[in-house]
Design a protein around this motif. Structure first.
Motif, mmCIF file in Angstrom:
data_model
loop_
_atom_site.group_PDB
_atom_site.id
_atom_site.type_symbol
_atom_site.label_atom_id
_atom_site.label_comp_id
_atom_site.label_asym_id
_atom_site.label_seq_id
_atom_site.Cartn_x
_atom_site.Cartn_y
_atom_site.Cartn_z
ATOM 1 N N PHE A 292 -3.593 3.908 -0.787
ATOM 2 C CA PHE A 292 -5.021 3.752 -1.052
ATOM 3 C C PHE A 292 -5.746 3.306 0.210
ATOM 4 N N GLU A 293 -5.148 2.383 0.925
ATOM 5 C CA GLU A 293 -5.753 1.894 2.162
ATOM 6 C C GLU A 293 -5.861 3.024 3.181
ATOM 7 N N SER B 75 -7.952 -3.130 -6.860
ATOM 8 C CA SER B 75 -6.636 -3.374 -7.453
ATOM 9 C C SER B 75 -6.749 -4.603 -8.340
ATOM 10 N N VAL B 76 -5.947 -4.609 -9.393
ATOM 11 C CA VAL B 76 -5.915 -5.749 -10.318
ATOM 12 C C VAL B 76 -4.456 -6.081 -10.572
ATOM 13 N N LYS C 263 -3.610 -12.660 -0.915
ATOM 14 C CA LYS C 263 -3.866 -12.880 0.515
ATOM 15 C C LYS C 263 -2.603 -12.643 1.324
ATOM 16 N N VAL C 264 -1.489 -13.188 0.877
ATOM 17 C CA VAL C 264 -0.215 -13.009 1.581
ATOM 18 C C VAL C 264 0.184 -11.530 1.581
ATOM 19 N N PHE C 265 0.055 -10.869 0.426
ATOM 20 C CA PHE C 265 0.396 -9.448 0.330
ATOM 21 C C PHE C 265 -0.441 -8.634 1.314
ATOM 22 N N ALA C 266 -1.750 -8.869 1.334
ATOM 23 C CA ALA C 266 -2.641 -8.126 2.233
ATOM 24 C C ALA C 266 -2.263 -8.354 3.689
ATOM 25 N N GLU C 267 -1.932 -9.573 4.035
ATOM 26 C CA GLU C 267 -1.523 -9.870 5.414
ATOM 27 C C GLU C 267 -0.243 -9.129 5.767
ATOM 28 N N MET D 280 -9.122 -6.916 -4.087
ATOM 29 C CA MET D 280 -7.903 -7.158 -4.863
ATOM 30 C C MET D 280 -8.268 -8.238 -5.882
ATOM 31 N N LEU D 281 -8.303 -7.856 -7.146
ATOM 32 C CA LEU D 281 -8.771 -8.760 -8.196
ATOM 33 C C LEU D 281 -7.594 -9.460 -8.865
#
Length: 103
Positions: free
Chosen positions: A2-3, A18-19, A28-32, A41-42
């Motif tokens: 998706f990104e 995303s939910v 936050k950790v996942f995105a990093e 990201m909800l």
């Protein structure tokens, strides 16, 4: 994926979200770890899984099913599908978005 294809979604006037039932801190950790995520990201953390349950995609064990929804600007679900593994090819989603935009 998706990104990677975010510009293609935006070109179709689609907002990717995303939910998950994970906490904001987990997101936050996942995105990093993914090198950054540029869509919202909800967190459906509390009450646990309330949104997932409303969309009938919360497993009895409390984990969400892997699902994709396309919701139009009027709030109508125009596409919904669950996946055992992974998610669909973005090209399939682009085709669905193109159909919606043509109607």
């Amino acid at each position: 994926s998706f990104e990677k294809d975010l510009k293609e979604f935006e070109a179709r006037d689609a907002q990717v979200l995303s939910v998950s039932v994970d906490s904001v801190f987990s997101h936050k950790v996942f995105a990093e770890r993914m090198g950054g995520i540029n869509f919202p990201m909800l967190s459906d953390f509390w009450p646990h899984g309330a949104v997932c349950a409303q969309y009938d995609c919360l497993r009895p064990q409390g984990m969400p099913k892997r699902a994709v929804f396309i919701i139009d600007k009027h709030g109508t679900i125009r596409f919904a599908r669950e996946y055992d593994k992974g998610v669909p090819e973005n090209s399939d989603l682009f085709n669905e978005l193109d159909k919606i935009n043509q109607s």
